[in-house]
Design an enzyme around this catalytic site. Structure first.
Site, short mmCIF file in Angstrom:
data_model
loop_
_atom_site.label_atom_id
_atom_site.label_comp_id
_atom_site.label_asym_id
_atom_site.label_seq_id
_atom_site.Cartn_x
_atom_site.Cartn_y
_atom_site.Cartn_z
N GLY A 166 0.81 -1.22 0.00
CA GLY A 166 0.00 0.00 0.00
C GLY A 166 0.84 1.27 0.00
O GLY A 166 0.36 2.31 0.41
N GLU A 202 12.63 -3.34 -7.82
CA GLU A 202 11.96 -3.55 -9.11
C GLU A 202 12.27 -2.39 -10.04
O GLU A 202 12.50 -1.28 -9.58
CB GLU A 202 10.43 -3.51 -8.93
N GLU A 290 0.82 -6.42 -6.10
CA GLU A 290 0.61 -7.12 -4.83
C GLU A 290 -0.81 -7.66 -4.78
O GLU A 290 -1.63 -7.34 -5.64
CB GLU A 290 0.91 -6.23 -3.61
N ARG A 294 -8.51 -9.27 1.29
CA ARG A 294 -9.67 -8.77 2.05
C ARG A 294 -10.69 -8.21 1.06
O ARG A 294 -10.38 -8.05 -0.13
CB ARG A 294 -9.21 -7.63 2.96
C1 MV4 Z 1 5.22 0.70 -8.26
C2 MV4 Z 1 5.02 1.81 -9.10
C3 MV4 Z 1 5.78 1.88 -10.24
N1 MV4 Z 1 6.71 0.94 -10.52
N2 MV4 Z 1 6.14 -0.22 -8.57
C4 MV4 Z 1 2.17 2.09 -4.84
C5 MV4 Z 1 1.46 1.29 -3.80
C6 MV4 Z 1 2.07 -0.06 -3.80
N3 MV4 Z 1 1.04 -1.03 -4.02
C7 MV4 Z 1 3.07 -0.06 -4.91
N4 MV4 Z 1 2.94 1.19 -5.60
C8 MV4 Z 1 3.58 1.45 -6.76
N5 MV4 Z 1 4.53 0.54 -7.13
C9 MV4 Z 1 6.85 -0.10 -9.68
N6 MV4 Z 1 7.76 -1.04 -9.98
C10 MV4 Z 1 4.04 2.74 -8.75
C11 MV4 Z 1 3.34 2.56 -7.58
C12 MV4 Z 1 2.35 3.55 -7.28
C13 MV4 Z 1 2.70 4.83 -6.89
C14 MV4 Z 1 4.02 5.22 -6.70
C15 MV4 Z 1 4.34 6.50 -6.32
C16 MV4 Z 1 3.30 7.43 -6.09
C17 MV4 Z 1 2.00 7.07 -6.25
C18 MV4 Z 1 1.67 5.78 -6.64
C19 MV4 Z 1 0.34 5.43 -6.81
C20 MV4 Z 1 0.02 4.16 -7.20
C21 MV4 Z 1 1.03 3.22 -7.44
#
Ligand code: MV4
Length: 457
Positions: A166, A202, A290, A294
């Site tokens: 999250g 990643e 991920e 829930r």
């Molecule tokens: C990322 C990503 C881009 N590239 N992973 C955000 C919540 C968690 N579930 C993982 N998230 C992200 N993972 C990779 N390899 C972009 C997000 C991401 C995000 C990142 C920075 C700011 C806002 C975001 C909103 C949604 C998802």
């Protein structure tokens, strides 16, 4: 197996009410638990029985495993529904219930534990043939390994806490110079927050869409998906607006993402409601991010376009019922959800207090999931969600118009809410065009600031 006689709801707010509604329709008795801050809450009013479980801080009430189990034993409940948040993804809690002969309305504890380890979840997805971004096979050993791996996948990369999820404990790394320092702070932060400093790496996508698949499994090995939700509109990892279907998916892409989600669930023996989060890049490639084990806040948009009552289905499959829904349902029309939070819409500062006026919108295709009522006092101890406003119409364009109307007819006085922010987002041309990404809010707030600066001159 027979339907439960009595379900205890280990939660509060709108989701506690939502579970009570589902149980009532199934002819199942309900038990509410509440903290002393929630004596005047509607979930306490609408449940058949209620038990006070402690003082306001959630660590002493809604997270207090022994008081909740005691409440179930005193009232003779035979199952517990955890809602979302609180104990909903606590594998230990689910295990303890099994030992107490109480049914858990959720997936098996082993699956919760495995998916809770985000590095392990990623590796499980990869082994199931679900696409993941290039990166670690296991948590990083040291800065040297991290630098080698980052060099292989190419910058930017993202560091994520294995025990996080999250958005907690993440660091974006632009170049090799930054890596050792950011790895150290990410690991320290993860140690402090989760008691586990493991971090994995990643390839970082700069502006993907956040798309999640709703999945469901029963106790007989059936697994289905019921389509996606687009959740790209978030601020600081708090979602603001969700919709179904995603304006970016074709039927073919939906089928491929759905198949991948179902494959992963079969691999781990998933049961009950779950969500697989994917990132979708501009070229239509998707990657596992991920899994949430829930029911989610935004489940109503899926309910509106499929006609399925997901919460009722959770209770039914936990009592042993078979899933009778076929895979690959076509979404019907378009649904949008706006989260109405007790927050200042400009600063996002919390705004608890009394709802002096609380007039809900209604009319065709308009649903409000809320525990609010006139003169209710929103306590300062819990999350700021006051209501979820959900609309459904034939097309995305019509759903947007319906949402604008519903927001106009939603009158809240006494506290600040995010309603004015939602009204501005719905008028945004980028939103109207469906050009969404995880950067949407950042760019939207920048545009808003720009035009107010221009206007001020
Ligand atoms: C990322 C990503 C881009 N590239 N992973 C955000 C919540 C968690 N579930 C993982 N998230 C992200 N993972 C990779 N390899 C972009 C997000 C991401 C995000 C990142 C920075 C700011 C806002 C975001 C909103 C949604 C998802």
């Amino acid at each position: 197996m027979a339907m439960f006689r009595k379900v205890l709801i280990a939660n509060r707010g709108e989701i506690a009410l939502r579970v009570i509604q589902a149980c009532r329709e199934l002819g199942v008795q309900t038990v509410a638990v509440y903290s002393t801050a929630d004596r005047e809450s509607l979930h306490v009013v609408y449940a058949d029985e209620e038990v006070c479980i402690g003082p306001p801080p959630s660590t002493e009430s809604y997270l207090n495993v022994s008081s909740i189990i005691a409440a179930a034993e005193i009232t003779g409940a035979d199952a517990i529904h955890p809602g979302y948040g609180f104990l909903s993804e606590n594998a230990h809690f689910a295990e303890v219930l099994r030992d107490c002969r109480l049914a858990w309305i959720g997936p098996p504890p082993e699956v919760i534990r495995m998916m809770g380890d985000k590095a392990q979840a990623r590796e499980t997805a990869r082994r199931a043939g679900v696409p993941v971004l290039p990166g670690s096979k296991e948590p990083l050993a040291d800065a040297e390994e991290a630098t080698r791996l980052a060099g292989e996948v190419g910058y930017p990369v993202i560091l994520k806490a294995s025990a996080g999820g999250g958005g907690r404990g993440m660091r974006i790394v632009e170049n090799a110079e930054q890596l050792p320092g950011l790895l150290a702070t990410a690991s320290e932060e993860a140690s402090k927050a989760f008691g586990d400093g493991s971090v994995y790496l990643e390839k970082y996508l700069t502006a993907p869409r956040h798309i999640e698949l709703q999945v469901f499994g029963d106790q007989h090995g059936n697994v289905i998906h019921v389509g996606e939700r687009e959740c790209s509109i978030q601020r600081r990892h708090q979602k603001l607006i969700e919709e179904a279907p995603s304006p970016a998916l074709t039927p073919e892409l939906r089928e491929r993402m759905g198949e991948a989600a179902v494959r992963l669930c079969r691999e781990v023996g998933y049961e009950n409601a779950g969500t697989i989060e994917f990132l979708l890049d501009e070229d239509g490639r998707f990657y596992f991010m991920e899994m949430n084990t829930r029911i989610q806040v935004e489940h109503p948009v899926t309910e509106m376009v499929t006609g399925i009552d997901l919460v009722k289905l959770q209770v039914q499959v936990s009592s042993g019922d078979r899933l009778e829904i076929r895979n690959g349902l076509k979404p019907r029309g378009h649904a949008i959800e706006c989260r109405v939070n007790a927050e200042n819409p400009d600063t996002f500062a919390p705004s608890p207090g009394k709802l002096k006026t609380f007039h809900l919108p209604g009319g065709p295709g308009t649903r409000v999931d809320t525990h609010g009522y006139e003169d209710y006092v929103i306590p300062p101890y819990y999350d700021s969600l006051v209501a979820k406003l959900i609309v459904h119409d034939r097309s995305r364009e019509e759903a947007i118009a319906r949402m604008s109307r519903a927001l106009d007819f939603f009158v809240v006085e006494g506290i600040h809410t995010t309603i004015p922010l939602h009204q501005r987002i719905l008028r945004d041309p980028e939103f109207a065009a469906g050009r969404l990404s995880t950067r949407f809010m950042e760019r939207f707030l920048q545009r808003a600031k720009q035009s107010s600066d221009d206007g001020g001159r």
